[in-house]
Design a protein around this motif. Structure first.
Motif, mmCIF file in Angstrom:
data_model
loop_
_atom_site.group_PDB
_atom_site.id
_atom_site.type_symbol
_atom_site.label_atom_id
_atom_site.label_comp_id
_atom_site.label_asym_id
_atom_site.label_seq_id
_atom_site.Cartn_x
_atom_site.Cartn_y
_atom_site.Cartn_z
ATOM 1 N N PHE A 69 -12.270 4.016 -36.812
ATOM 2 C CA PHE A 69 -12.667 4.942 -35.742
ATOM 3 C C PHE A 69 -12.187 4.453 -34.379
ATOM 4 C CE2 PHE A 69 -16.265 2.051 -35.264
ATOM 5 C CZ PHE A 69 -16.555 2.107 -33.912
ATOM 6 N N MET A 70 -12.097 3.139 -34.202
ATOM 7 C CA MET A 70 -11.609 2.610 -32.933
ATOM 8 C C MET A 70 -10.110 2.829 -32.780
ATOM 9 S SD MET A 70 -13.792 -0.968 -32.588
ATOM 10 C CE MET A 70 -13.092 -1.367 -30.989
ATOM 11 N N THR A 71 -9.358 2.557 -33.847
ATOM 12 C CA THR A 71 -7.908 2.758 -33.769
ATOM 13 C C THR A 71 -7.557 4.239 -33.680
ATOM 14 O OG1 THR A 71 -7.753 2.697 -36.191
ATOM 15 C CG2 THR A 71 -7.441 0.632 -35.019
ATOM 16 N N ALA A 72 -8.374 5.104 -34.296
ATOM 17 C CA ALA A 72 -8.109 6.548 -34.208
ATOM 18 C C ALA A 72 -8.235 7.032 -32.764
ATOM 19 C CB ALA A 72 -9.072 7.315 -35.120
ATOM 20 N N GLY A 76 -5.361 8.455 -29.827
ATOM 21 C CA GLY A 76 -5.484 9.813 -29.306
ATOM 22 C C GLY A 76 -6.031 10.828 -30.280
ATOM 23 N N LYS A 77 -6.548 10.400 -31.419
ATOM 24 C CA LYS A 77 -7.115 11.328 -32.400
ATOM 25 C C LYS A 77 -8.579 11.559 -32.042
ATOM 26 C CE LYS A 77 -4.010 10.406 -36.275
ATOM 27 N NZ LYS A 77 -3.012 9.665 -35.469
ATOM 28 N N GLN A 94 -8.314 1.823 -26.434
ATOM 29 C CA GLN A 94 -7.167 0.919 -26.486
ATOM 30 C C GLN A 94 -7.521 -0.443 -25.914
ATOM 31 O OE1 GLN A 94 -4.115 3.031 -24.342
ATOM 32 N NE2 GLN A 94 -3.540 4.304 -26.090
ATOM 33 N N ARG A 95 -8.235 -0.433 -24.803
ATOM 34 C CA ARG A 95 -8.625 -1.699 -24.168
ATOM 35 C C ARG A 95 -9.533 -2.516 -25.081
ATOM 36 N NH1 ARG A 95 -10.436 0.455 -20.125
ATOM 37 N NH2 ARG A 95 -12.686 0.413 -20.454
ATOM 38 N N ARG A 160 -18.444 -6.238 -23.959
ATOM 39 C CA ARG A 160 -18.226 -4.795 -23.793
ATOM 40 C C ARG A 160 -17.566 -4.197 -25.034
ATOM 41 N NH1 ARG A 160 -19.362 -3.638 -18.493
ATOM 42 N NH2 ARG A 160 -19.325 -5.435 -17.071
ATOM 43 N N ALA A 161 -16.644 -4.942 -25.656
ATOM 44 C CA ALA A 161 -16.000 -4.442 -26.870
ATOM 45 C C ALA A 161 -16.994 -4.359 -28.021
ATOM 46 C CB ALA A 161 -14.827 -5.334 -27.240
#
Length: 302
Positions: A69-72, A76-77, A94-95, A160-161
């Protein structure tokens, strides 16, 4: 900036495969003539090598797969119009993806939690308590949690991540799984809260003191990267100023021990070769490594 290859020939690459990286040789064979318990040492070639010590502390961590879910979101998905509802959602993902992967892999200062192999037994009752005896039942690598200690840097990117990750799985305000608006591959259907979508995979590679010979490979699958994000660094006491100490990130997953699988060996050697490019002597560093372009050699005002 592209990462230049380490000029050390011991760490050179043949394509994707390191030239001199391999599994460590088979251990010494001990027999009745071994010198392990002798009062004096034998200095013959074959017997002296029996005393070669095994080293710890040469460990490399690789994140094989980040939560989907993070990479999606980072790619931009997103659910339609979610970008308007949550401006900067893609940039934030992305950050956090880059920071979390980098801090786990390169900002880690310790790893612990590899489970021991344990054989379980049960008592066979013969009628008298003193005559019962243990019989083996099954063995297991019994452990689901491990800890990676990571550095925290300015701006608290680690905390934060981790908060972004936890809130994506179960939002602390809405009390629901929103996955930050991530969608499936079609870019339209909201992503389902299934295990492959919010878990990660991590590989732990331990080498000998040469950094080239692999002693053990462990893989953690279905990893929950964190169940809590520590905020003790926000505590305050008048007259006390300090730095934030490295944070212990508690993770849980399914442990896969070293199975000597050729595909896993190949992947581990490839990743290790990519990592060894970073190990350089000062004399081998490039101008970019040293940072010479930021130096001033002219006189006058600065």
């Amino acid at each position: 900036m592209a990462i230049t290859e380490n000029p050390n020939p011991l760490f050179s690459m043949d394509g994707d495969t390191p030239r001199y990286v391999d599994r460590i040789a088979q251990p010494q064979i001990y027999d009745a003539e071994s010198q392990l318990i002798r009062g004096t040492m034998s200095f013959s070639y074959d017997k002296l090598r029996e005393l070669d010590p095994s080293y710890t502390g040469y460990t490399q961590i690789f994140v094989l797969r980040m939560p989907q879910f993070m990479t999606a979101v980072a790619n931009g998905k997103l659910v339609k119009d979610y970008a308007d509802y949550y401006p900067g959602a893609q940039e934030e993902a992305q950050r956090h993806c880059k920071n979390l992967k980098a801090l786990i892999e390169l900002g880690s200062t310790s790893y612990s939690g590899t489970p021991d192999l344990t054989m379980n037994t049960t008592e066979v009752n013969t009628g008298f308590s003193e005559r019962s005896y243990p019989a083996p039942t099954y063995s297991a690598y019994d452990g689901k949690s491990f800890t990676i200690r990571c550095l925290e840097t300015r701006g608290e990117p680690l905390r934060r991540a981790l908060e972004y990750y936890i809130n994506g799985i179960t939002d602390a305000n809405v009390k629901a799984t929103l996955l930050h608006g991530a969608t499936e591959e079609d870019g339209k259907t909201p992503m389902e809260p299934t295990l492959p979508n919010y878990t990660a995979a991590i590989m732990i590679v331990q080498t000998d003191q040469t950094l080239r010979n692999i002693q053990d490979i462990s893989i953690w699958n279905s990893v929950l990267l964190a169940t809590s994000a520590e905020r003790s660094q926000l505590d305050w006491e008048n007259g006390s100023i300090d730095i934030v100490q490295p944070t212990d990130v508690q993770m849980t997953g399914v442990y896969m021990p070293d199975c000597r699988n050729p595909e896993i060996d190949k992947l581990a050697m490839k990743l290790l070769g990519m990592r060894l490019r970073l190990y350089k002597r000062y004399r081998d560093m490039s101008a970019d490594d040293i940072g010479t372009k930021y130096w001033s050699t002219s006189g006058g005002a600065y």
